[in-house]
Enzyme design. Structure first.
Site, PDB file in Angstrom:
ATOM      1  N   CYS A   2     -61.751  13.401  75.956  1.00 36.18           N
ATOM      2  CA  CYS A   2     -62.263  13.761  77.407  1.00 36.18           C
ATOM      3  C   CYS A   2     -62.630  14.934  77.463  1.00 36.18           C
ATOM      4  O   CYS A   2     -62.702  16.024  77.011  1.00 36.18           O
ATOM      5  CB  CYS A   2     -61.224  13.261  78.343  1.00 36.18           C
ATOM      6  SG  CYS A   2     -60.296  11.929  78.175  1.00 36.18           S
ATOM      7  N   ARG A  28     -68.350  14.052  76.019  1.00 39.03           N
ATOM      8  CA  ARG A  28     -67.212  14.045  75.472  1.00 39.03           C
ATOM      9  C   ARG A  28     -66.493  12.593  75.799  1.00 39.03           C
ATOM     10  O   ARG A  28     -65.550  12.283  75.377  1.00 39.03           O
ATOM     11  CB  ARG A  28     -66.198  15.073  75.895  1.00 39.03           C
ATOM     12  CG  ARG A  28     -66.810  16.375  75.528  1.00 39.03           C
ATOM     13  CD  ARG A  28     -65.757  17.600  76.453  1.00 39.03           C
ATOM     14  NE  ARG A  28     -64.530  17.578  75.612  1.00 39.03           N
ATOM     15  CZ  ARG A  28     -64.014  18.254  74.296  1.00 39.03           C
ATOM     16  NH1 ARG A  28     -65.029  18.660  73.933  1.00 39.03           N
ATOM     17  NH2 ARG A  28     -62.947  18.236  73.948  1.00 39.03           N
ATOM     18  N   TRP A  75     -62.984   9.264  77.793  1.00 35.56           N
ATOM     19  CA  TRP A  75     -63.135   8.571  76.895  1.00 35.56           C
ATOM     20  C   TRP A  75     -61.772   7.669  76.638  1.00 35.56           C
ATOM     21  O   TRP A  75     -60.816   8.352  76.074  1.00 35.56           O
ATOM     22  CB  TRP A  75     -63.860   9.244  75.546  1.00 35.56           C
ATOM     23  CG  TRP A  75     -63.916   8.316  74.200  1.00 35.56           C
ATOM     24  CD1 TRP A  75     -65.018   7.575  74.221  1.00 35.56           C
ATOM     25  CD2 TRP A  75     -63.350   8.059  73.065  1.00 35.56           C
ATOM     26  NE1 TRP A  75     -65.070   6.855  73.117  1.00 35.56           N
ATOM     27  CE2 TRP A  75     -63.951   7.063  72.543  1.00 35.56           C
ATOM     28  CE3 TRP A  75     -61.964   8.659  72.581  1.00 35.56           C
ATOM     29  CZ2 TRP A  75     -63.679   6.693  71.041  1.00 35.56           C
ATOM     30  CZ3 TRP A  75     -61.723   8.178  71.185  1.00 35.56           C
ATOM     31  CH2 TRP A  75     -62.395   7.150  70.605  1.00 35.56           C
ATOM     32  N   ASN A 101     -56.535  15.921  78.377  1.00 32.58           N
ATOM     33  CA  ASN A 101     -57.542  15.643  77.217  1.00 32.58           C
ATOM     34  C   ASN A 101     -56.615  15.421  76.338  1.00 32.58           C
ATOM     35  O   ASN A 101     -55.810  16.450  75.931  1.00 32.58           O
ATOM     36  CB  ASN A 101     -58.594  16.427  77.184  1.00 32.58           C
ATOM     37  CG  ASN A 101     -59.286  16.077  75.546  1.00 32.58           C
ATOM     38  OD1 ASN A 101     -59.329  15.015  75.315  1.00 32.58           O
ATOM     39  ND2 ASN A 101     -59.911  17.331  75.132  1.00 32.58           N
ATOM     40  N   GLY A 102     -56.271  14.447  75.308  1.00 27.11           N
ATOM     41  CA  GLY A 102     -55.407  14.327  74.217  1.00 27.11           C
ATOM     42  C   GLY A 102     -54.468  13.015  74.457  1.00 27.11           C
ATOM     43  O   GLY A 102     -54.877  11.930  75.112  1.00 27.11           O
ATOM     44  N   GLU A 481     -77.317   8.752  56.400  1.00 27.73           N
ATOM     45  CA  GLU A 481     -77.298   9.610  57.422  1.00 27.73           C
ATOM     46  C   GLU A 481     -78.359   8.988  58.311  1.00 27.73           C
ATOM     47  O   GLU A 481     -78.339   8.722  59.806  1.00 27.73           O
ATOM     48  CB  GLU A 481     -77.810  11.058  57.007  1.00 27.73           C
ATOM     49  CG  GLU A 481     -77.872  11.917  58.691  1.00 27.73           C
ATOM     50  CD  GLU A 481     -76.683  11.940  59.483  1.00 27.73           C
ATOM     51  OE1 GLU A 481     -75.722  11.206  59.041  1.00 27.73           O
ATOM     52  OE2 GLU A 481     -77.085  12.235  60.721  1.00 27.73           O
ATOM     53  N   LYS A 485     -77.819   6.927  62.070  1.00 26.01           N
ATOM     54  CA  LYS A 485     -78.376   7.606  63.306  1.00 26.01           C
ATOM     55  C   LYS A 485     -78.954   6.042  63.901  1.00 26.01           C
ATOM     56  O   LYS A 485     -78.693   5.981  65.273  1.00 26.01           O
ATOM     57  CB  LYS A 485     -79.507   8.469  62.955  1.00 26.01           C
ATOM     58  CG  LYS A 485     -79.223   9.717  62.780  1.00 26.01           C
ATOM     59  CD  LYS A 485     -78.783  10.937  63.672  1.00 26.01           C
ATOM     60  CE  LYS A 485     -77.486  10.685  63.953  1.00 26.01           C
ATOM     61  NZ  LYS A 485     -76.607  11.364  63.001  1.00 26.01           N
ATOM     62  N   GLU A 488     -75.844   4.216  65.733  1.00 28.06           N
ATOM     63  CA  GLU A 488     -75.332   4.728  66.488  1.00 28.06           C
ATOM     64  C   GLU A 488     -75.893   4.603  67.906  1.00 28.06           C
ATOM     65  O   GLU A 488     -75.388   4.597  69.095  1.00 28.06           O
ATOM     66  CB  GLU A 488     -74.489   5.894  66.500  1.00 28.06           C
ATOM     67  CG  GLU A 488     -75.507   7.102  66.220  1.00 28.06           C
ATOM     68  CD  GLU A 488     -74.601   8.478  65.699  1.00 28.06           C
ATOM     69  OE1 GLU A 488     -73.364   8.527  66.415  1.00 28.06           O
ATOM     70  OE2 GLU A 488     -75.291   9.324  65.191  1.00 28.06           O
ATOM     71  N   HIS A 504     -77.763  -4.679  42.426  1.00 26.76           N
ATOM     72  CA  HIS A 504     -76.315  -5.316  42.160  1.00 26.76           C
ATOM     73  C   HIS A 504     -75.592  -5.876  43.466  1.00 26.76           C
ATOM     74  O   HIS A 504     -74.584  -6.149  43.416  1.00 26.76           O
ATOM     75  CB  HIS A 504     -75.309  -3.902  41.757  1.00 26.76           C
ATOM     76  CG  HIS A 504     -75.791  -3.443  40.571  1.00 26.76           C
ATOM     77  ND1 HIS A 504     -75.939  -3.918  39.312  1.00 26.76           N
ATOM     78  CD2 HIS A 504     -76.410  -2.319  40.288  1.00 26.76           C
ATOM     79  CE1 HIS A 504     -76.352  -2.911  38.393  1.00 26.76           C
ATOM     80  NE2 HIS A 504     -76.603  -2.024  39.045  1.00 26.76           N
ATOM     81  N   LYS A 603     -68.635  12.683  71.848  1.00 24.87           N
ATOM     82  CA  LYS A 603     -69.545  13.756  70.728  1.00 24.87           C
ATOM     83  C   LYS A 603     -68.128  14.089  69.610  1.00 24.87           C
ATOM     84  O   LYS A 603     -68.543  14.224  68.338  1.00 24.87           O
ATOM     85  CB  LYS A 603     -69.814  14.798  71.738  1.00 24.87           C
ATOM     86  CG  LYS A 603     -70.359  15.959  70.872  1.00 24.87           C
ATOM     87  CD  LYS A 603     -71.603  15.579  70.177  1.00 24.87           C
ATOM     88  CE  LYS A 603     -72.229  16.661  69.430  1.00 24.87           C
ATOM     89  NZ  LYS A 603     -73.442  16.272  68.704  1.00 24.87           N
TER      90      LYS A 603
HETATM   91  C1  AGP Z   1     -72.795  11.832  64.385  1.00 23.89           C
HETATM   92  O1  AGP Z   1     -73.943  11.608  64.675  1.00 23.89           O
HETATM   93  C2  AGP Z   1     -71.637  11.242  64.926  1.00 23.89           C
HETATM   94  N1  AGP Z   1     -71.751  11.561  66.265  1.00 23.89           N
HETATM   95  C3  AGP Z   1     -70.556  11.656  64.189  1.00 23.89           C
HETATM   96  O2  AGP Z   1     -70.447  10.781  63.062  1.00 23.89           O
HETATM   97  C4  AGP Z   1     -69.860  13.102  64.105  1.00 23.89           C
HETATM   98  O3  AGP Z   1     -70.755  13.569  62.961  1.00 23.89           O
HETATM   99  C5  AGP Z   1     -68.559  13.177  63.625  1.00 23.89           C
HETATM  100  O4  AGP Z   1     -67.433  12.425  64.374  1.00 23.89           O
HETATM  101  C6  AGP Z   1     -67.886  14.679  63.004  1.00 23.89           C
HETATM  102  O5  AGP Z   1     -67.995  15.516  64.132  1.00 23.89           O
HETATM  103  P1  AGP Z   1     -67.670  16.716  63.719  1.00 23.89           P
HETATM  104  O6  AGP Z   1     -68.953  17.294  62.838  1.00 23.89           O
HETATM  105  O7  AGP Z   1     -67.894  17.369  65.164  1.00 23.89           O
HETATM  106  O8  AGP Z   1     -66.546  17.129  63.093  1.00 23.89           O
END
Ligand code: AGP
Length: 608
Positions: A2, A28, A75, A101-102, A481, A485, A488, A504, A603
Site C-alpha cells: 500500500c 503501490r 492493495w 502498509n505491511g 519480457e 508486458k 500485465e 516440442h 508496483k
Molecule cells: C514488471 O513490469 C512487473 N511490474 C513486476 O514483474 C516487477 O518487475 C517485479 O515485481 C519485481 O519488482 P522489483 O524489480 O521492484 O523487485
C-alpha cells in the site's frame, strides 16, 4: 502493498496535499483510498473503495482546516476491497487513526485478546488491531510510549503513521516496509516513497527497521524499539519533480519508455572513464579474482534482466552464473559458498521475495550485491554493496526504464569483471564500452523512425486473445519480457518461449488466430530463427518480426516488420525490448485499459 502518507504543517489545509501525495503513491495499490484529518475536537475520517480520484470527488465540498493528517491507498491483502476495510483505521473512541502498509501476522491472536477486553472491530483487516492496541496502551502511557509498546507486540511487517486527536504530531514506526521522512520549513512529511512529498521537500531521512518516531512542525525525533534516542542525518535527494510527473505524455509508461536513452546514459556515464574508455565499478563485496561463480536473485522483469545478465557474466567475464526466481530460491536448499557473488536485482528494493532470498543467501555466508533503482530501499540496506541504476522514479506499474538500465549496468559490470579477471584485454573493453555508449542515440533514432509503425502493430495485436513471443539465445529472455508486458497491461494472454523449443509442443497451437512476435535481430542463431519462422508460416500463423539489417527473405515471411538499429550482439536485448514495450502499451491503450495501474497488480510486491 500500500502507499501511506502523513503531513504535519503549520500552514494548515492539508486535504489537497494529502490527496496529491496519494496520487503519486497510487502505483503501490489502488483498491481503496482514505484520509484522516485532525479537526478541532476529534478526527475526521473519509475512506472509500476505488481510486484516489473517487475519494477526491467525495471530498470536494468538505472543509476541514487541519494541521496534521494521514492518507492511504490500498492493495488488498486481508479483507476484500470495501469501504470498511479501507484505511485509515480507528480505535473504539475515534480519537486515534492510523494507516498501515505491511502484514500483521499475529493479528488473529491480538484481535481475540482485544475483543475479550471489550474492543469493537469494524473491518476484516489485520491493520485495525494496531489502532486498538495503541488505544489500550495510551490509556496508561504518553502517546509515543504507547505506540512503542504496541509495535513491540506486532509480528510481521509494518510501516505505520498514527495520529491522535490531542496534538499536531505524527507517530511513525517501521519494520520491513518502507518509510521515508521529509523535512520542510515548518512542516514534516512521511511516506512510503519520496515522490509523494517531492513537491515540498527533497531533504529526507530513511527510517530503518526497528525505528519509531514523532514528527512535528519542527522536525523529527527518532528512537529504537527499546526507546533509545537515535541521531540521523538528512540526505538531499537529486530527483526532480518533473521526473515524478507525466510531462505531457498520456501515461507514465509512455514517458518512461521515452526516457530510456537518458536513463541508460545516466546509469553508465559516471561509470565509464572517458580518457581510457574503461569501466569503473565503485563497490563490490568481493575482489573480482576471488569470485568463483554468480547467483542472480530477482522477480518478474528484474528476473528477466538476470537471465540476460547470465549471458554477460558467462561470456564476458567467464563466470558460471545461475539465475533464480527469488520466490523459489527461498524454499530450496541451495548450494552456495563464500566465493559465490549473490546479485539481487530489484527496481523498488522492496520486493518481499527478493529481500527474503537475499537474507537467506547472506545467512549462508555468500557476499551480496544489490542492483537497485530506489535509493535507501530495504534491499540496498541489506546487501553488502550496492550499484544503483539511475533510471529516476519509475511510476508505471509495468517496468520499462528500470529493465534497460539494469541490463546496461549488468553489461558494464560483466565487462569490468572480465577485464579484472583477465578474460578481456583493454582494447576489447574499450570496444565493448564504445558500443554501449552509442546505444542511447540509437534508441532515440529508433523511437523517431519506428514508433508509428509499432503503434499500428500494437493496435492490430489488441484484437487477438493470445500471442506468442519467440526468441533464441540472448533474445529468449526478451521474448519472456515482451510477453510479460503484453499480459500485465493489455490482459491478452501471451507466452514467451525459446524459438527452438516451439516444435516440442507449442507449435500445436499455431493457426491464423495466434500471432507470433519473432525477435529476429542479427545474431549467430538468426538462420535457425528464420527456420522457426518457416515452421509457423506453413501453419498459417501470423508473424511480426523485429529485424535489424537487410533480410528480404524474413520480411517476406512477416506480416509486420519493426526495424531495429544494428548494435553489438550483446546489446540487442537492450534495444529489442523497447518496441515490445511499445506494442504492449499501444495494445492496452487501444483497449481502453488503465495502462499505468493495471488490474490486480501493484508496483512493488511487498508480500510473499
Ligand atoms: C514488471 O513490469 C512487473 N511490474 C513486476 O514483474 C516487477 O518487475 C517485479 O515485481 C519485481 O519488482 P522489483 O524489480 O521492484 O523487485
Amino acid at each position: 502493498m500500500c502507499g501511506i502518507i502523513g503531513i504535519v504543517s503549520d500552514k494548515g489545509n492539508l486535504k489537497e496535499r494529502i490527496i496529491e501525495g496519494l496520487k503519486r503513491l497510487e502505483y503501490r495499490g489502488y483498491d481503496s483510498a482514505g484520509v484522516a484529518l485532525r479537526k478541532e475536537n476529534g478526527i475526521f475520517v473519509r475512506k472509500k473503495k476505488g481510486k484516489v480520484s473517487q475519494l477526491e470527488e467525495e471530498l470536494r465540498e468538505v472543509e476541514v482546516n487541519s494541521r496534521v493528517g494521514i492518507g492511504h491507498t490500498r492493495w488488498a491483502t486481508h479483507g476484500e476491497p470495501s469501504d470498511p476495510n479501507s484505511h485509515p483505521h480507528s480505535d473504539c473512541t475515534g480519537r486515534i487513526a492510523l494507516v498501515h502498509n505491511g502484514i500483521i501476522e499475529n493479528y488473529p491472536q491480538l484481535k481475540e485478546e482485544l475483543r475479550r477486553r471489550g474492543h469493537n472491530f469494524r473491518s476484516q483487516t489485520d491493520s485495525e488491531v494496531i489502532a486498538h492496541l495503541v488505544e489500550e496502551e495510551a490509556s496508561r502511557d504518553d502517546f509515543l510510549e504507547a505506540v512503542r509498546r504496541a509495535v513491540n507486540r506486532l509480528e510481521g511487517s509494518f510501516a505505520l503513521v498514527i495520529i491522535n486527536s490531542d496534538e499536531d504530531a505524527l507517530y511513525i514506526a517501521r519494520k520491513d516496509s518502507p518509510l521515508v521522512v521529509g523535512l520542510g520549513e515548518g512542516e514534516s512529511f512521511v511516506a512510503s516513497d519520496i515522490p509523494a512529498f517531492l513537491p515540498w521537500t527533497n531533504r529526507v531521512i530513511f527510517l530503518e527497521n526497528g525505528e519509531i518516531g514523532r514528527l512535528s512542525f519542527s522536525g523529527v525525533e527518532i528512537y529504537d524499539f527499546q526507546g533509545k534516542r537515535k541521531e540521523k542525518k538528512p540526505q538531499v535527494i537529486g530527483w526532480s519533480l518533473a521526473q515524478a510527473e507525466k510531462g505531457g505524455y498520456r501515461h507514465f509508461m509512455l514517458k518512461e519508455i521515452h526516457e530510456q536513452a537518458k536513463a541508460i546514459s545516466d546509469t553508465i556515464g559516471p561509470r565509464i572513464e572517458r580518457d581510457t574508455n574503461s569501466a569503473v565499478i565503485e563497490d563490490l563485496p568481493l575482489a573480482p579474482r576471488h569470485i568463483k561463480d554468480v547467483l542472480i536473485l530477482a522477480c518478474g522483469t528484474s528476473y528477466h534482466a538476470g537471465l540476460v545478465g547470465k549471458f554477460y557474466f558467462e561470456e564476458l567475464a567467464g563466470l558460471k552464473t545461475d539465475v533464480d526466481y527469488a520466490s523459489e530460491f527461498r524454499y530450496r536448499r541451495p548450494v552456495l559458498s563464500p566465493s559465490t557473488l549473490v546479485v539481487a536485482i530489484s527496481q523498488s528494493g522492496e520486493t518481499a521475495d527478493t529481500i527474503g532470498a537475499l537474507r537467506k543467501a547472506k545467512e549462508m555466508g555468500a557476499p551480496s550485491l544489490a542492483i537497485c533503482n530506489v535509493v535507501g530501499s530495504s534491499i540496498t540496506r541489506e546487501a553488502d554493496s550496492v550499484l544503483y541504476t539511475h533510471a529516476g522514479p519509475e511510476i508505471s506499474v509495468a517496468s520499462t526504464k528500470a529493465f534497460t538500465t539494469q541490463l546496461s549496468l549488468l553489461y558494464l559490470l560483466a565487462v569490468y569483471l572480465g577485464r579484472e579477471r583477465g578474460k578481456i584485454d583493454r582494447e576489447q573493453e574499450s570496444g565493448l564500452l564504445s558500443q554501449l555508449l552509442s546505444l542511447p542515440s540509437k534508441i532515440e533514432h529508433m523511437l523517431r523512425e519506428q514508433e508509428e509503425k509499432i503503434r499500428e502493430i500494437g493496435v492490430d495485436l489488441s484484437s487477438y486473445n493470445d500471442a506468442l513471443y519467440l526468441g533464441r539465445h540472448l533474445n529468449y529472455p526478451i521474448a519472456l519480457e515482451g510477453a510479460l508486458k503484453l499480459k500485465e497491461i493489455s490482459y491478452i494472454h501471451a507466452e514467451g518461449y525459446p524459438a527452438g523449443e516451439m516444435k516440442h509442443g507449442p507449435i500445436a497451437l499455431i493457426d491464423e488466430n495466434l500471432p507470433t512476435v519473432f525477435i529476429a535481430t542479427e545474431s549467430k542463431v538468426l538462420d535457425k530463427v528464420r527456420s522457426n519462422m518457416e515452421e509457423i508460416k506453413s501453419r498459417r500463423g501470423k508473424i511480426i518480426s523485429l529485424l535489424s539489417g537487410e533480410h528480404p527473405e524474413i520480411e517476406e515471411l512477416s506480416d509486420g516488420v519493426i526495424k531495429v538499429p544494428l548494435v553489438d550482439e550483446y546489446l540487442f536485448p537492450i534495444i529489442n525490448i523497447i518496441p515490445l514495450q511499445l506494442i504492449a502499451y499501444y495494445a492496452a491503450d487501444f483497449l481502453g485499459h488503465d495502462v499505468d495501474q493495471p488490474r490486480n497488480l501493484a508496483k512493488s510486491v511487498t508480500v510473499e
